[in-house]
Scaffold this active site. Structure first.
Site, PDB file in Angstrom:
ATOM      1  CB  SER A 131      -0.913   0.003   1.224  1.00 32.10           C
ATOM      2  OG  SER A 131      -0.132  -0.036   2.405  1.00 32.10           O
ATOM      3  NE  ARG A 132       1.036   5.069  -4.967  1.00 31.16           N
ATOM      4  CZ  ARG A 132       2.273   5.140  -5.439  1.00 31.16           C
ATOM      5  NH1 ARG A 132       3.257   5.513  -4.628  1.00 31.16           N
ATOM      6  NH2 ARG A 132       2.539   4.846  -6.692  1.00 31.16           N
ATOM      7  CB  ALA A 133       1.906   6.782   3.363  1.00 34.92           C
ATOM      8  CB  ILE A 134      -3.647   6.121   4.713  1.00 32.84           C
ATOM      9  CG1 ILE A 134      -3.932   5.148   3.563  1.00 32.84           C
ATOM     10  CG2 ILE A 134      -4.901   6.941   5.030  1.00 32.84           C
ATOM     11  CD1 ILE A 134      -4.990   4.127   3.884  1.00 32.84           C
ATOM     12  CB  THR A 135      -2.316   8.022   8.991  1.00 39.48           C
ATOM     13  OG1 THR A 135      -1.977   6.666   9.327  1.00 39.48           O
ATOM     14  CG2 THR A 135      -3.802   8.101   8.705  1.00 39.48           C
ATOM     15  CB  SER A 190      -8.669  -4.944   4.697  1.00 42.05           C
ATOM     16  OG  SER A 190      -7.630  -4.245   4.062  1.00 42.05           O
ATOM     17  CE  LYS A 241      -2.803   1.098  11.855  1.00 40.97           C
ATOM     18  NZ  LYS A 241      -3.193   0.408  10.595  1.00 40.97           N
ATOM     19  CG  ASP A 250      -8.638  -0.295  11.784  1.00 43.16           C
ATOM     20  OD1 ASP A 250      -9.125  -0.923  10.821  1.00 43.16           O
ATOM     21  OD2 ASP A 250      -7.462  -0.406  12.147  1.00 43.16           O
TER      22      ASP A 250
END
Length: 520
Positions: free
Chosen positions: A214-218, A284, A308, A276
């Site tokens: 994935s690419r960064a979200i946060t 996911s 997290k 989440d």
């Protein structure tokens, strides 16, 4: 406004009058990623529709169902505003007349309400929702309701399995053959770019590991952002298969190959609300593993203050759910609960993390990133039965120390269009630098992942790949007054000022104190 006809429908003893209308088109060069039309408030009343209602639009031989938005001023009475998405689908120009009538909302909206009511959904109902999410048939409000329903009312194992298989069925799938292995980290730890070390080690051992990331979200960087410093990451399915055939591996951006596309749409809604749901997290991860035919999957669950998952009990519960879902899907899953209380590696941000990865592959550290990567790679070798239990770490160490992992990474970089001879010193980082120093002497007691990530993002990461943070200390290190703690790299003065202010506000590194918290 031209009204063609009226027709009457009797429902529950009440008379509902609906209309068909001919409206003149007004085209707006705006992409909404879903079919949306804009109606004047008066025309909407005549049609009996509201915001997020559906209308059916007919033009020549084309027909499409669209989501309604309403305005008092943007379009006049007798007009309909069409965004680019619909314009491209039905090939209608400005000042043409289209036929418009109210339409039923998707059945999936009723299933979403059922989940909000705390009821269990069956496989068909879940597939209907995921299908409509994938095909942009739901409004933002309806998609938000689905996310909220899953957050408030937990999913059963059967529902999670249905979510997973539905995401796979509504996206692309790739067959890489037998004995395919994969790994995933649930995130929350700054740096931690283990994938780019694990993949070449495992591939050099002869296993197939097609890694879609994935690419960064946060965060200041996702694996795809960091790999993009060294090579391309966006490929077609055919190109990905060619890369994996030639190298046993790839490290690509999963969004480009449309694996489980509903998942990305769900994440976009979850992020602003910081929701989440466990069921969404599990489906996911597993949907993307299932879509590439993974047989063995290793899940990294970092635990600790600032990550997290702050508590190990919660991590163990999540691990057991991953393993159970894997069994239902025919995937062998193993979970590692790892230390997530502080950053892993020295670099935070795409270019600085890429330097770390290349240094590890050249057997030059950072030590924490190297050790964690070897643990993960060794476990994956054992999980796949490539090596006997208890021997995985040693085999992984041999592959790394011998240079085989570096050679494999060079193969992957070249196959993905990058320079295979790139070294750590060849990776450009931002010229502007600011060294953050210790305000007093003592031991480093705590490094806050979220704060470090916030500073790196303020400096420009991940959008500006050369920006970020380079750590000079780790937890347990002794420091003196004015010793460097970390260096901020920013592309311009404004970004540097922003990141320095964020650092002064958050104070991400705690030195000297044995106090874990202050209650007032």
């Amino acid at each position: 406004m031209v009204i063609n006809d009226y027709y009457k429908v009797y429902k529950s003893g009440g008379l509902i009058i609906s209309q068909k209308m001919r409206l003149k088109t007004r085209f707006y060069e705006i992409e909404a990623e879903k079919p949306i039309v804009i109606l004047n408030d008066e025309d909407a009343k005549d049609l009996g529709v509201f915001v997020s209602s559906r209308v059916k639009i007919k033009y020549n031989k084309h027909e499409i169902t669209a989501i309604v938005d309403i305005t008092e001023t943007l379009v006049g009475e007798g007009e309909i505003g069409l965004l680019k998405d619909i314009h491209d689908l039905i090939k209608v120009e400005d000042d043409e007349f289209v036929e418009v009538e109210s339409a039923r909302r998707p059945a999936s909206v009723d299933f979403i309400k059922k989940k909000l009511d705390g009821k269990t959904l069956n496989e068909y109902e879940i597939y209907s929702i995921i299908y409509d999410i994938t095909n942009n048939n739901l409004s933002s409000i309806e998609l938000s309701a689905f996310v909220t329903g899953g957050y408030i009312n937990k999913y059963t194992v059967e529902e999670i399995v249905s979510l997973t298989t539905s995401m796979v069925k509504t996206g692309k799938q790739i067959d890489f053959g037998d004995d395919v292995v994969d790994k995933h980290c649930i995130g929350g730890v700054a740096g931690n770019r283990t994938t780019m070390v694990v993949v070449p080690i495992v591939a050099a051992a002869g296993l197939t590991i097609p890694k879609s990331s994935s690419r960064a979200i946060t965060s200041p960087s996702g694996t795809a952002d960091t790999m993009e410093v060294l090579s391309d990451v966006q490929f077609s399915i055919g190109e990905v298969k060619d890369i994996v055939t030639s190298t046993n591996a790839c490290i690509i951006w999963g969004g480009a190959v449309n694996l489980a596309p509903a998942d990305d749409k769900i994440i976009r809604v979850e992020y602003p609300l910081s929701l989440d749901a466990e069921g969404h997290l599990l489906s996911s991860v597993m949907a993307k593993k299932m879509a590439i035919g993974s047989d063995y999957v290793l899940i990294d669950i970092p635990v600790g203050k600032g990550s997290k998952i702050p508590q190990s009990m919660r991590a163990r519960e999540l691990a057991s759910r991953f393993i159970e879902i894997g069994k239902r899907l025919g995937i062998s899953v193993e979970c590692l609960i790892t230390d997530g209380s502080s950053p892993i590696g020295a670099g935070i941000g795409p270019a600085l993390e890429a330097r770390d990865v290349l240094n590890v592959l050249e057997n030059r550290g950072p030590v924490d990133l190297m050790n964690k990567s070897l643990d993960l790679a060794g476990t994956l070798l054992e999980l796949s039965k490539k090596v006997d239990k208890g021997k995985g770490r040693k085999v992984a160490e041999d592959i790394l120390s011998s240079g085989k992992a570096l050679a494999k990474m060079k193969e992957i970089i070249e196959a993905q269009g990058g320079d295979p001879n790139i070294g750590p010193e060849d990776v450009d980082v931002a010229e502007k630098q600011y060294i953050v120093t210790s305000k007093h002497k003592g031991k480093v007691r705590f490094i806050d992942n979220k704060s470090i990530s916030a500073i790196a993002r303020a400096a420009g990461a991940p959008r500006i790949k050369s920006s970020g943070i380079y750590m000079h200390v780790g937890v347990g290190d002794s420091v003196k007054l004015d010793d460097p703690l970390f260096t901020i790299y920013a592309a311009d003065e404004r970004k540097m000022n922003d990141s320095v202010k964020v650092n002064e506000k958050l104070i991400p590194i705690h030195v000297g104190s044995v106090i874990s918290d202050i209650i007032t």
